[in-house]
Design an enzyme around this catalytic site. Structure first.
Site, PDB file in Angstrom:
ATOM      1  N   ASP A 130       0.863  -1.180   0.000  1.00  0.00           N
ATOM      2  CA  ASP A 130       0.000   0.000   0.000  1.00  0.00           C
ATOM      3  C   ASP A 130       0.898   1.228   0.000  1.00  0.00           C
ATOM      4  OD1 ASP A 130      -2.809   1.169   0.445  1.00  0.00           O
ATOM      5  OD2 ASP A 130      -1.678   2.094   2.077  1.00  0.00           O
ATOM      6  N   ASP A 132       1.352   5.053   0.582  1.00  0.00           N
ATOM      7  CA  ASP A 132       0.746   6.202   1.264  1.00  0.00           C
ATOM      8  C   ASP A 132       1.654   7.413   1.074  1.00  0.00           C
ATOM      9  OD1 ASP A 132      -0.698   7.921   2.805  1.00  0.00           O
ATOM     10  OD2 ASP A 132      -0.571   6.754   4.650  1.00  0.00           O
ATOM     11  N   GLU A 134       1.867  11.173   0.565  1.00  0.00           N
ATOM     12  CA  GLU A 134       1.034  12.348   0.809  1.00  0.00           C
ATOM     13  C   GLU A 134       1.821  13.636   0.517  1.00  0.00           C
ATOM     14  OE1 GLU A 134      -1.116  12.158   4.537  1.00  0.00           O
ATOM     15  OE2 GLU A 134      -1.113   9.979   4.491  1.00  0.00           O
ATOM     16  N   TYR A 203     -11.199  11.082   5.849  1.00  0.00           N
ATOM     17  CA  TYR A 203     -11.073  11.629   7.201  1.00  0.00           C
ATOM     18  C   TYR A 203      -9.994  12.704   7.124  1.00  0.00           C
ATOM     19  CZ  TYR A 203      -7.785   7.675   6.971  1.00  0.00           C
ATOM     20  OH  TYR A 203      -6.845   6.763   6.574  1.00  0.00           O
TER      21      TYR A 203
END
Length: 361
Positions: A130, A132, A134, A203
């Site tokens: 995965d 991630d 950002e 979120y």
């Protein structure tokens, strides 16, 4: 007798269909805890655990230390409790992808990274990766490099991973749930063949740098707040990205904001982030004794609490909002629902339990 047999067949078929439908829904937990504490959680209710986080060392995926290795190995052992459970390695996080833009900008960097991902998955007997990051192409963590070329380089990264890993391993990535990311960070039409799942971080939509309060993890938009779970899903559906690869996000933690003025129960007011805290530490009775009043926004389908004397608002997911999000994932025929993170939950009667109950009711 024929009627009884027919009725039995219908009931059995309905049960099998329900089971099949539930199996289609991924229930994904990010996990940033240690090897010991996860044993207390109901991992039988999960389809995936994403270990958070590995990091880059040079061009390679790296497990930082012995404790991280032990945790990953223990997560894999949980398959004895849940044989269908998949353990996914993850790279990055909010502050953990500083070299990503540079490393993933070259064929050499992408190829070495993909080879290291395959090696670690083979070594640990884990099930995929995965990403991630950002964020590609737009500003994320302060000071981290980002360039317009990141957008296409991210596509090339996913393509390289798929070519290297084949079909044996899952490939997913954590995607910002907000409009700027959705519109500027990803070549959505090009990545479809390479990814199994997109984990939408629906979120932190009101976050640590926000200057106006709101719901940090709402299901629906309101007249005052566009960013929401449904807004992200609707946008991606509108441009043709397959919904059966989308996983929506839930928050197993709350955020507290200070508001400048006492108005509208603290919602959509000038203010600043104070702090966050885990759902396992959420004590409704104690908060109410402090002067917080519980509210439910029936447009956003989101709970919040407000203390007029302190001018503080708390935004969070709870059992009610988690139930609605889960049913939304099922009704919209999405891939599933994920959350950050399992170690923030209560080990008994927590939000994972509410999520699982919603799936089976």
């Amino acid at each position: 007798m024929k009627k009884l047999l027919l009725l039995t067949f219908i009931v059995s078929a309905t049960f099998v269909s329900a089971q099949t439908n539930n199996k289609k829904i991924s229930v994904i937990a990010y996990y940033a805890g240690d090897a010991q504490h996860i044993d207390a959680y109901p991992v039988e209710k999960l389809t995936h655990i994403i270990y958070s986080f590995c990091h880059l060392k040079g061009n390679q995926l790296n497990v930082d230390n012995k404790n991280d290795s032990l945790t990953i190995m223990h997560l894999v052992e949980l398959k004895k409790r849940n044989p269908s459970l998949k353990i996914i390695l993850s790279i990055g996080g909010w502050s953990g992808c500083e070299p990503c833009s540079l490393v993933f900008s070259t064929d050499v960097g992408r190829n070495e990274f993909a080879a290291s991902v395959k090696h670690l998955n083979e070594y640990f007997k884990t099930d995929g990766i995965d990403i991630d990051w950002e964020y590609p192409a737009i500003e994320g963590y302060p000071g981290h490099r980002y360039t317009p070329e990141d957008k296409h380089n991210f596509t090339l990264l996913l393509q390289t991973l798929r070519n290297t890993l084949g079909k044996k391993y899952e490939i997913s990535f954590a995607a910002g749930g907000f409009t700027k990311f959705l519109q500027q960070s990803i070549e959505w039409d090009k990545i479809v063949p390479f990814v199994d799942k997109v984990n939408l971080m629906t979120y932190d939509l009101v976050h640590g740098y926000s200057k106006v309060t709101g719901h940090h993890t709402p299901l629906y938009s309101t007249p005052q707040q566009l960013e929401s779970t449904n807004n992200a899903v609707h946008y991606l559906d509108s441009i043709g990205f397959p919904k059966n690869k989308l996983v929506i996000g839930a928050a197993f933690y709350a955020r507290i904001f200070d508001t400048d003025i006492d108005a509208n129960n603290g919602l959509y007011q000038p203010g600043k982030f104070d702090r966050g805290f885990s759902w396992k530490d959420f004590d409704m009775d104690a908060l109410q004794k402090e002067g917080y009043v519980y509210h439910w926004d029936d447009v956003a389908k989101a709970p919040y609490m407000y203390n007029a004397a302190k001018k503080k608002i708390i935004t969070f997911d709870n059992e009610r909002s988690i139930t609605l999000k889960t049913k939304y994932a099922v009704d919209q025929k999405l891939n599933g629902i994920m959350f950050w993170q399992l170690a923030d939950d209560k080990t008994k009667d927590g939000l994972l339990d509410a999520l699982d109950k919603a799936l089976h009711n």
